[in-house]
Scaffold this motif. Structure first.
Motif, PDB file in Angstrom:
ATOM      1  N   MET A 150       0.857  -1.167   0.000  1.00 53.48           N
ATOM      2  CA  MET A 150       0.000   0.000   0.000  1.00 53.48           C
ATOM      3  C   MET A 150       0.900   1.226   0.000  1.00 53.48           C
ATOM      4  SD  MET A 150      -2.900   1.429   2.677  1.00 53.48           S
ATOM      5  CE  MET A 150      -3.027  -0.101   3.471  1.00 53.48           C
ATOM      6  N   ALA A 151       0.450   2.247  -0.694  1.00 50.47           N
ATOM      7  CA  ALA A 151       1.229   3.477  -0.762  1.00 50.47           C
ATOM      8  C   ALA A 151       0.312   4.670  -0.941  1.00 50.47           C
ATOM      9  CB  ALA A 151       2.212   3.412  -1.924  1.00 50.47           C
ATOM     10  N   VAL A 152       0.715   5.789  -0.332  1.00 50.01           N
ATOM     11  CA  VAL A 152       0.032   7.062  -0.552  1.00 50.01           C
ATOM     12  C   VAL A 152       0.779   7.764  -1.675  1.00 50.01           C
ATOM     13  CG1 VAL A 152      -0.589   9.294   0.438  1.00 50.01           C
ATOM     14  CG2 VAL A 152      -0.653   7.251   1.874  1.00 50.01           C
ATOM     15  N   ILE A 153       0.064   8.114  -2.737  1.00 51.57           N
ATOM     16  CA  ILE A 153       0.678   8.831  -3.857  1.00 51.57           C
ATOM     17  C   ILE A 153       0.638  10.318  -3.542  1.00 51.57           C
ATOM     18  CG2 ILE A 153       0.509   9.372  -6.313  1.00 51.57           C
ATOM     19  CD1 ILE A 153      -0.787   6.604  -6.689  1.00 51.57           C
ATOM     20  N   ASP A 154       1.817  10.915  -3.442  1.00 53.48           N
ATOM     21  CA  ASP A 154       1.915  12.346  -3.157  1.00 53.48           C
ATOM     22  C   ASP A 154       1.962  13.186  -4.418  1.00 53.48           C
ATOM     23  OD1 ASP A 154       1.914  12.280  -0.309  1.00 53.48           O
ATOM     24  OD2 ASP A 154       4.005  11.649  -0.338  1.00 53.48           O
ATOM     25  N   GLN A 155       2.538  12.632  -5.490  1.00 51.30           N
ATOM     26  CA  GLN A 155       2.631  13.371  -6.737  1.00 51.30           C
ATOM     27  C   GLN A 155       2.806  12.405  -7.895  1.00 51.30           C
ATOM     28  OE1 GLN A 155       6.180  15.781  -7.248  1.00 51.30           O
ATOM     29  NE2 GLN A 155       7.288  14.541  -5.748  1.00 51.30           N
ATOM     30  N   PHE A 156       2.609  12.910  -9.092  1.00 50.50           N
ATOM     31  CA  PHE A 156       2.773  12.126 -10.311  1.00 50.50           C
ATOM     32  C   PHE A 156       3.883  12.732 -11.144  1.00 50.50           C
ATOM     33  CE2 PHE A 156      -1.564  11.210  -9.071  1.00 50.50           C
ATOM     34  CZ  PHE A 156      -1.658   9.857  -9.308  1.00 50.50           C
ATOM     35  N   GLN A 157       4.658  11.876 -11.782  1.00 49.59           N
ATOM     36  CA  GLN A 157       5.686  12.304 -12.720  1.00 49.59           C
ATOM     37  C   GLN A 157       5.540  11.457 -13.975  1.00 49.59           C
ATOM     38  OE1 GLN A 157       9.489  11.909 -10.811  1.00 49.59           O
ATOM     39  NE2 GLN A 157       9.159  13.685  -9.509  1.00 49.59           N
ATOM     40  N   PRO A 158       5.711  12.068 -15.143  1.00 54.08           N
ATOM     41  CA  PRO A 158       5.571  11.288 -16.385  1.00 54.08           C
ATOM     42  C   PRO A 158       6.701  10.266 -16.517  1.00 54.08           C
ATOM     43  CG  PRO A 158       6.281  13.523 -16.864  1.00 54.08           C
ATOM     44  CD  PRO A 158       6.010  13.468 -15.393  1.00 54.08           C
ATOM     45  N   LEU A 159       6.358   9.134 -17.130  1.00 55.04           N
ATOM     46  CA  LEU A 159       7.370   8.126 -17.440  1.00 55.04           C
ATOM     47  C   LEU A 159       8.193   8.585 -18.620  1.00 55.04           C
ATOM     48  CD1 LEU A 159       5.224   4.856 -17.309  1.00 55.04           C
ATOM     49  CD2 LEU A 159       7.059   5.485 -15.747  1.00 55.04           C
ATOM     50  N   ASP A 160       9.392   8.055 -18.711  1.00 50.49           N
ATOM     51  CA  ASP A 160      10.236   8.298 -19.871  1.00 50.49           C
ATOM     52  C   ASP A 160       9.512   7.739 -21.097  1.00 50.49           C
ATOM     53  OD1 ASP A 160      12.169   8.449 -21.823  1.00 50.49           O
ATOM     54  OD2 ASP A 160      13.659   7.291 -20.730  1.00 50.49           O
ATOM     55  N   ARG A 161       9.259   8.561 -22.092  1.00 49.19           N
ATOM     56  CA  ARG A 161       8.489   8.156 -23.268  1.00 49.19           C
ATOM     57  C   ARG A 161       9.177   7.056 -24.063  1.00 49.19           C
ATOM     58  NH1 ARG A 161       3.288   8.979 -22.804  1.00 49.19           N
ATOM     59  NH2 ARG A 161       2.833  11.091 -22.184  1.00 49.19           N
ATOM     60  N   GLU A 162      10.469   6.827 -23.872  1.00 46.11           N
ATOM     61  CA  GLU A 162      11.157   5.768 -24.600  1.00 46.11           C
ATOM     62  C   GLU A 162      10.897   4.404 -23.966  1.00 46.11           C
ATOM     63  OE1 GLU A 162      15.267   6.632 -25.259  1.00 46.11           O
ATOM     64  OE2 GLU A 162      14.841   8.690 -25.814  1.00 46.11           O
ATOM     65  N   ARG A 163      10.366   4.411 -22.773  1.00 42.49           N
ATOM     66  CA  ARG A 163      10.076   3.149 -22.088  1.00 42.49           C
ATOM     67  C   ARG A 163       8.949   2.426 -22.825  1.00 42.49           C
ATOM     68  NH1 ARG A 163       8.428   2.331 -15.759  1.00 42.49           N
ATOM     69  NH2 ARG A 163       7.619   0.256 -16.048  1.00 42.49           N
ATOM     70  N   ASP A 164       9.043   1.121 -22.912  1.00 42.40           N
ATOM     71  CA  ASP A 164       8.040   0.333 -23.611  1.00 42.40           C
ATOM     72  C   ASP A 164       6.813   0.147 -22.718  1.00 42.40           C
ATOM     73  OD1 ASP A 164       7.796  -3.117 -24.709  1.00 42.40           O
ATOM     74  OD2 ASP A 164       6.783  -1.330 -25.450  1.00 42.40           O
ATOM     75  N   LEU A 165       5.725   0.794 -23.068  1.00 42.61           N
ATOM     76  CA  LEU A 165       4.473   0.647 -22.338  1.00 42.61           C
ATOM     77  C   LEU A 165       3.590  -0.311 -23.115  1.00 42.61           C
ATOM     78  CD1 LEU A 165       3.756   4.388 -21.467  1.00 42.61           C
ATOM     79  CD2 LEU A 165       4.814   2.655 -20.028  1.00 42.61           C
ATOM     80  N   LYS A 166       2.946  -1.234 -22.401  1.00 44.46           N
ATOM     81  CA  LYS A 166       2.079  -2.192 -23.080  1.00 44.46           C
ATOM     82  C   LYS A 166       0.834  -2.435 -22.243  1.00 44.46           C
ATOM     83  CE  LYS A 166       5.135  -5.717 -21.337  1.00 44.46           C
ATOM     84  NZ  LYS A 166       6.294  -6.473 -21.667  1.00 44.46           N
ATOM     85  N   LEU A 167      -0.221  -2.836 -22.913  1.00 48.74           N
ATOM     86  CA  LEU A 167      -1.483  -3.118 -22.254  1.00 48.74           C
ATOM     87  C   LEU A 167      -1.404  -4.450 -21.528  1.00 48.74           C
ATOM     88  CD1 LEU A 167      -4.448  -2.229 -21.850  1.00 48.74           C
ATOM     89  CD2 LEU A 167      -4.990  -3.528 -23.908  1.00 48.74           C
ATOM     90  N   HIS A 168      -1.818  -4.464 -20.272  1.00 48.30           N
ATOM     91  CA  HIS A 168      -1.837  -5.706 -19.507  1.00 48.30           C
ATOM     92  C   HIS A 168      -3.058  -6.528 -19.903  1.00 48.30           C
ATOM     93  CE1 HIS A 168       1.394  -5.027 -16.524  1.00 48.30           C
ATOM     94  NE2 HIS A 168       1.215  -3.791 -16.926  1.00 48.30           N
ATOM     95  N   PRO A 169      -2.923  -7.849 -19.963  1.00 51.02           N
ATOM     96  CA  PRO A 169      -4.047  -8.685 -20.386  1.00 51.02           C
ATOM     97  C   PRO A 169      -5.108  -8.892 -19.307  1.00 51.02           C
ATOM     98  CG  PRO A 169      -2.156 -10.044 -19.885  1.00 51.02           C
ATOM     99  CD  PRO A 169      -1.708  -8.616 -19.766  1.00 51.02           C
ATOM    100  N   THR A 170      -4.750  -8.663 -18.047  1.00 54.08           N
ATOM    101  CA  THR A 170      -5.677  -8.916 -16.945  1.00 54.08           C
ATOM    102  C   THR A 170      -6.535  -7.689 -16.682  1.00 54.08           C
ATOM    103  OG1 THR A 170      -4.058 -10.385 -15.941  1.00 54.08           O
ATOM    104  CG2 THR A 170      -5.845  -9.628 -14.541  1.00 54.08           C
ATOM    105  N   HIS A 171      -7.833  -7.894 -16.567  1.00 54.49           N
ATOM    106  CA  HIS A 171      -8.761  -6.819 -16.236  1.00 54.49           C
ATOM    107  C   HIS A 171      -9.388  -7.136 -14.888  1.00 54.49           C
ATOM    108  CE1 HIS A 171      -9.113  -4.808 -20.277  1.00 54.49           C
ATOM    109  NE2 HIS A 171      -8.326  -5.842 -20.515  1.00 54.49           N
ATOM    110  N   VAL A 172      -9.461  -6.143 -14.011  1.00 50.80           N
ATOM    111  CA  VAL A 172     -10.027  -6.329 -12.674  1.00 50.80           C
ATOM    112  C   VAL A 172     -10.979  -5.174 -12.363  1.00 50.80           C
ATOM    113  CG1 VAL A 172      -8.018  -7.593 -11.803  1.00 50.80           C
ATOM    114  CG2 VAL A 172      -8.120  -5.118 -11.538  1.00 50.80           C
TER     115      VAL A 172
END
Length: 80
Positions: free
Chosen positions: A1-23
């Motif tokens: 568990m974590a409290v999110i204090d802020q958001f930062q964008p990911l490096d756009r060169e990082r490979d982002l992909k859709l996860h197959p699991t839906h919850v």
């Protein structure tokens, strides 16, 4: 568990992909020390060793919720 204090964008060169699991995301709102928090929990998928057990939890402060609101509005072209 974590409290999110802020958001930062990911490096756009990082490979982002859709996860197959839906919850389903389960949420609750609570107050501590005069502050409001939004908690979101997900349960494990039916394929896990312990299906339907709590998998992930994160909490937003009012500040991080506002930041997420702005990100969602910008990225999904939403308006209030």
């Amino acid at each position: 568990m974590a409290v999110i204090d802020q958001f930062q964008p990911l490096d756009r060169e990082r490979d982002l992909k859709l996860h197959p699991t839906h919850v389903i995301g389960h949420y609750g709102v609570f107050k501590r020390d005069g502050r409001v928090f939004l908690q979101i929990d997900t349960l494990g998928s039916a394929d896990r060793a312990k299906p339907n057990s709590q998998s992930q939890t994160f909490q937003l402060t009012s500040e991080s919720a506002k930041a997420l609101w702005e990100i969602l509005g910008r990225e999904f072209n939403l308006s209030a």
